[in-house]
Design a protein around this motif. Structure first.
Motif, PDB file in Angstrom:
ATOM      1  N   ALA A  33       0.879  -1.047  -0.051  1.00 21.79           N
ATOM      2  CA  ALA A  33      -0.057   0.094  -0.013  1.00 21.79           C
ATOM      3  C   ALA A  33       1.033   1.324  -0.210  1.00 21.79           C
ATOM      4  O   ALA A  33       1.852   1.314   0.533  1.00 21.79           O
ATOM      5  N   GLY A  34       0.635   2.273  -0.792  1.00 25.80           N
ATOM      6  CA  GLY A  34       1.383   3.525  -0.715  1.00 25.80           C
ATOM      7  C   GLY A  34       2.148   3.646  -1.756  1.00 25.80           C
ATOM      8  O   GLY A  34       3.318   4.312  -1.882  1.00 25.80           O
ATOM      9  N   ILE A  35       3.011   2.322  -2.399  1.00 22.39           N
ATOM     10  CA  ILE A  35       3.873   2.458  -3.449  1.00 22.39           C
ATOM     11  C   ILE A  35       3.092   2.065  -4.972  1.00 22.39           C
ATOM     12  O   ILE A  35       2.082   1.162  -4.873  1.00 22.39           O
ATOM     13  N   ARG A  36       3.409   2.875  -5.894  1.00 19.49           N
ATOM     14  CA  ARG A  36       2.562   2.653  -7.041  1.00 19.49           C
ATOM     15  C   ARG A  36       3.587   3.202  -8.312  1.00 19.49           C
ATOM     16  O   ARG A  36       4.604   3.674  -7.936  1.00 19.49           O
ATOM     17  N   GLU A  37       3.061   2.886  -9.599  1.00 17.15           N
ATOM     18  CA  GLU A  37       3.806   3.210 -10.860  1.00 17.15           C
ATOM     19  C   GLU A  37       5.267   2.932 -10.783  1.00 17.15           C
ATOM     20  O   GLU A  37       6.303   3.659 -10.869  1.00 17.15           O
ATOM     21  N   VAL A  38       5.369   1.568 -10.484  1.00 15.04           N
ATOM     22  CA  VAL A  38       6.765   1.093 -10.401  1.00 15.04           C
ATOM     23  C   VAL A  38       7.488   1.029 -11.757  1.00 15.04           C
ATOM     24  O   VAL A  38       6.703   0.205 -12.740  1.00 15.04           O
ATOM     25  N   THR A  39       8.594   1.323 -12.210  1.00 18.23           N
ATOM     26  CA  THR A  39       8.991   0.824 -13.396  1.00 18.23           C
ATOM     27  C   THR A  39      10.535   0.770 -13.463  1.00 18.23           C
ATOM     28  O   THR A  39      11.124   1.124 -12.280  1.00 18.23           O
ATOM     29  N   LEU A  40      10.978  -0.161 -14.146  1.00 20.11           N
ATOM     30  CA  LEU A  40      12.369  -0.777 -14.241  1.00 20.11           C
ATOM     31  C   LEU A  40      13.018  -0.122 -15.557  1.00 20.11           C
ATOM     32  O   LEU A  40      12.458  -0.600 -16.498  1.00 20.11           O
ATOM     33  N   ASP A  41      13.939   0.581 -15.479  1.00 16.13           N
ATOM     34  CA  ASP A  41      14.537   1.263 -16.664  1.00 16.13           C
ATOM     35  C   ASP A  41      16.075   0.931 -16.672  1.00 16.13           C
ATOM     36  O   ASP A  41      16.785   1.581 -15.944  1.00 16.13           O
ATOM     37  N   GLY A  42      16.501  -0.058 -17.218  1.00 18.83           N
ATOM     38  CA  GLY A  42      18.052  -0.382 -17.036  1.00 18.83           C
ATOM     39  C   GLY A  42      18.106  -0.913 -15.653  1.00 18.83           C
ATOM     40  O   GLY A  42      17.517  -1.816 -15.080  1.00 18.83           O
ATOM     41  N   ARG A  43      19.153  -0.176 -15.111  1.00 19.92           N
ATOM     42  CA  ARG A  43      19.401  -0.671 -13.680  1.00 19.92           C
ATOM     43  C   ARG A  43      18.581   0.233 -12.767  1.00 19.92           C
ATOM     44  O   ARG A  43      18.636   0.083 -11.676  1.00 19.92           O
ATOM     45  N   ARG A  44      17.795   1.227 -13.451  1.00 17.40           N
ATOM     46  CA  ARG A  44      16.997   2.296 -12.303  1.00 17.40           C
ATOM     47  C   ARG A  44      15.642   1.889 -12.287  1.00 17.40           C
ATOM     48  O   ARG A  44      14.834   1.804 -13.044  1.00 17.40           O
ATOM     49  N   LEU A  45      15.431   1.505 -10.885  1.00 12.07           N
ATOM     50  CA  LEU A  45      14.087   1.587 -10.511  1.00 12.07           C
ATOM     51  C   LEU A  45      13.337   2.611  -9.728  1.00 12.07           C
ATOM     52  O   LEU A  45      14.020   3.310  -9.121  1.00 12.07           O
ATOM     53  N   SER A  46      12.343   2.801 -10.374  1.00  9.99           N
ATOM     54  CA  SER A  46      11.646   3.964  -9.904  1.00  9.99           C
ATOM     55  C   SER A  46      10.123   3.786  -9.458  1.00  9.99           C
ATOM     56  O   SER A  46       9.449   2.844 -10.004  1.00  9.99           O
ATOM     57  N   ALA A  47       9.599   4.289  -8.396  1.00  6.20           N
ATOM     58  CA  ALA A  47       8.442   4.298  -7.857  1.00  6.20           C
ATOM     59  C   ALA A  47       7.876   5.371  -7.390  1.00  6.20           C
ATOM     60  O   ALA A  47       8.576   6.318  -6.804  1.00  6.20           O
ATOM     61  N   ARG A  48       6.476   5.568  -7.275  1.00  4.54           N
ATOM     62  CA  ARG A  48       6.154   6.775  -6.498  1.00  4.54           C
ATOM     63  C   ARG A  48       5.469   6.149  -5.004  1.00  4.54           C
ATOM     64  O   ARG A  48       5.032   5.209  -5.128  1.00  4.54           O
ATOM     65  N   ALA A  49       5.697   7.013  -4.410  1.00  7.62           N
ATOM     66  CA  ALA A  49       5.355   6.511  -2.854  1.00  7.62           C
ATOM     67  C   ALA A  49       4.657   7.703  -2.256  1.00  7.62           C
ATOM     68  O   ALA A  49       5.028   8.687  -2.227  1.00  7.62           O
ATOM     69  N   ASP A  50       3.479   7.381  -1.387  1.00 10.54           N
ATOM     70  CA  ASP A  50       2.940   8.521  -0.501  1.00 10.54           C
ATOM     71  C   ASP A  50       4.066   8.885   0.346  1.00 10.54           C
ATOM     72  O   ASP A  50       3.771  10.083   0.721  1.00 10.54           O
ATOM     73  N   ASP A  51       4.689   8.438   1.049  1.00 14.32           N
ATOM     74  CA  ASP A  51       5.804   8.644   1.876  1.00 14.32           C
ATOM     75  C   ASP A  51       7.012   7.927   1.674  1.00 14.32           C
ATOM     76  O   ASP A  51       7.027   6.757   1.840  1.00 14.32           O
ATOM     77  N   GLY A  52       7.857   8.588   1.137  1.00 17.00           N
ATOM     78  CA  GLY A  52       9.254   8.019   0.512  1.00 17.00           C
ATOM     79  C   GLY A  52       9.868   7.343   1.796  1.00 17.00           C
ATOM     80  O   GLY A  52      10.516   6.340   1.682  1.00 17.00           O
ATOM     81  N   GLY A  53       9.784   7.825   2.953  1.00 16.12           N
ATOM     82  CA  GLY A  53      10.650   7.496   4.209  1.00 16.12           C
ATOM     83  C   GLY A  53      10.212   6.180   4.508  1.00 16.12           C
ATOM     84  O   GLY A  53      10.964   4.980   4.977  1.00 16.12           O
ATOM     85  N   VAL A  54       8.863   5.820   4.351  1.00 13.65           N
ATOM     86  CA  VAL A  54       7.999   4.444   4.875  1.00 13.65           C
ATOM     87  C   VAL A  54       8.593   3.711   3.742  1.00 13.65           C
ATOM     88  O   VAL A  54       8.726   2.356   4.056  1.00 13.65           O
ATOM     89  N   ALA A  55       8.313   4.109   2.432  1.00 12.66           N
ATOM     90  CA  ALA A  55       8.646   3.167   1.302  1.00 12.66           C
ATOM     91  C   ALA A  55       9.766   2.568   1.251  1.00 12.66           C
ATOM     92  O   ALA A  55       9.927   1.427   0.845  1.00 12.66           O
ATOM     93  N   VAL A  56      10.818   3.380   1.630  1.00  9.69           N
ATOM     94  CA  VAL A  56      12.565   2.694   1.472  1.00  9.69           C
ATOM     95  C   VAL A  56      12.742   1.632   1.841  1.00  9.69           C
ATOM     96  O   VAL A  56      13.028   0.456   1.369  1.00  9.69           O
ATOM     97  N   PRO A  57      12.273   1.301   3.381  1.00  8.87           N
ATOM     98  CA  PRO A  57      12.606   0.012   4.022  1.00  8.87           C
ATOM     99  C   PRO A  57      11.780  -1.318   3.315  1.00  8.87           C
ATOM    100  O   PRO A  57      12.269  -2.282   3.004  1.00  8.87           O
ATOM    101  N   ALA A  58      10.626  -0.761   2.990  1.00 10.61           N
ATOM    102  CA  ALA A  58       9.791  -1.993   2.194  1.00 10.61           C
ATOM    103  C   ALA A  58      10.304  -2.284   0.719  1.00 10.61           C
ATOM    104  O   ALA A  58      10.685  -3.545   0.586  1.00 10.61           O
ATOM    105  N   VAL A  59      10.670  -1.405   0.084  1.00 10.23           N
ATOM    106  CA  VAL A  59      11.388  -1.549  -1.155  1.00 10.23           C
ATOM    107  C   VAL A  59      12.514  -2.149  -1.073  1.00 10.23           C
ATOM    108  O   VAL A  59      12.983  -3.430  -1.616  1.00 10.23           O
TER     109      VAL A  59
END
Ligand code: ADP
Length: 333
Positions: free
Chosen positions: A260-286
């Motif tokens: 919950a709170g993580i969306r629009e995940v894309t992987l472009d080469g080595r770079r993984l991007s996602a949008r998160a409601d709260d980046g600080g909360v998302a990082v450990p989950a990622v």
């Protein structure tokens, strides 16, 4: 909102060059009078081709456009009188002086006598070229040459000024000075400015509205802030150790998307991007998901939305990675 007719209107423009390179693939845009409009896109997106059509230097294969109320195909002469064009490559004569260049340009537009000399002096003063007015243009710095180019485009007081990549090739100092100059021009009564740029920062700073161009079409349009505001939350970016192909991108995206709170995940080469409601909360989950799937993070960043994120969302790839990827006619998208 203004009800004045648009300063520029382009509708479904297409253009294919020999070799089946689709430069424009149904490009449409509307520019309100008295505003600065930015055409933003990577190299090869179709910005210059758009400007060439709007300034009557090229014809579209299909579609239509008006500039200052005149149809570019039916009344190119009227369009030419209503516009100023500052092309990527300088049109100034390097052997002539700055003043001579301006006088010649003014004469081409029918200015004569005292009106011409007054207009030329006004522009020399305005663009801080008065001291250098009697020097050949070839002795000018890059920034001075660019300022002269803009002055040349303004001699006949156009309604619409086209600036094609106005700061490409300038050093940072000259670029900042040019930005200030364009900002001041934007305050001129009634002048509409259409600028093309592949600098995100330039569009963000100068343009009231931007159209993001990708592969010959406008993928999104709006104010820079409005476009950024469409993206809720933070951007989380992870640079992976693993090379593309070493990790199962789809598996990773699915696993991350389950949070919950993580969306629009894309992987472009080595770079993984996602949008998160709260980046600080998302990082450990990622990071936990990466570890589970056998991938490792080389670096992690959390940032507020930028125009680059807007581009990624609409074009599906990072701005910096997108240069020179032309659309092929009839090719897969
Ligand atoms: P931009 O200004 O956004 O960099 P352009 O409009 O210059 O993009 O180019 C769009 C596409 O059309 C690119 O793939 C470019 O290589 C191609 N192109 C542009 N001009 C020509 C031309 N005269 N002949 C063939 N291909 C061209």
């Amino acid at each position: 909102m203004s009800t004045a007719p648009p300063a520029v209107e382009a509708s479904a423009l297409t253009k294919t060059y020999p070799g089946k390179v689709t430069a424009l693939d149904g490009l449409s845009l509307t520019v309100r009078p008295g505003t600065v409009f930015g055409l933003l896109g990577p190299n090869g997106a179709g910005k210059s081709t758009t400007v060439k059509i709007l300034t009557t230097l090229a014809r579209p294969d299909s579609g239509s456009a008006t500039v200052a109320g005149h149809d570019v195909l039916r009344h190119p002469d009227r369009v030419r009188r209503a516009i100023g064009v500052v092309a990527q490559r300088s049109g100034a004569d390097p052997v002539a002086t700055g003043r001579e260049n301006l006088l010649l340009q003014g004469r081409l537009y029918g200015l004569r006598g005292a009106r011409l000399t007054a207009r030329v002096q006004e522009l020399l003063d305005r663009f801080a070229l008065a001291d250098a007015a009697a020097r050949p243009v070839k002795t000018y710095s890059g920034g001075m040459q660019r300022r002269l180019d803009v002055a040349l485009g303004l001699v006949h007081r156009p309604e619409v000024l086209f600036l094609d990549e106005p700061t490409t090739g300038l050093d940072p100092e000259a670029r900042t000075a040019m930005w200030e100059e364009i900002g001041r021009l934007a305050g001129d009564e009634g002048l509409t400015i259409v600028l093309t740029t592949h600098y995100l920062e330039e569009a963000d700073r100068l343009a009231e509205r931007i159209a993001i161009v990708d592969r010959g079409r406008v993928v999104t349009t709006g104010t820079p802030d409005g476009l950024k505001a469409e993206l809720r939350g933070d951007t989380v970016q992870v640079e992976l150790y693993e090379a593309p192909g070493e990790v199962d991108a789809r598996l990773l995206a699915t696993a991350l998307g389950e949070f919950a709170g993580i969306r629009e995940v894309t992987l472009d080469g080595r770079r993984l991007s996602a949008r998160a409601d709260d980046g600080g909360v998302a990082v450990p989950a990622v990071l936990a998901v990466l570890q589970r799937e056998g991938a490792r993070a080389a670096s992690v960043t959390v940032a507020r939305p930028s125009l680059d994120d807007v581009y990624l969302r609409h074009a599906g790839r990072r701005f910096a990675d997108a240069d020179s990827v032309p659309a092929l006619a009839g090719g897969a998208r």
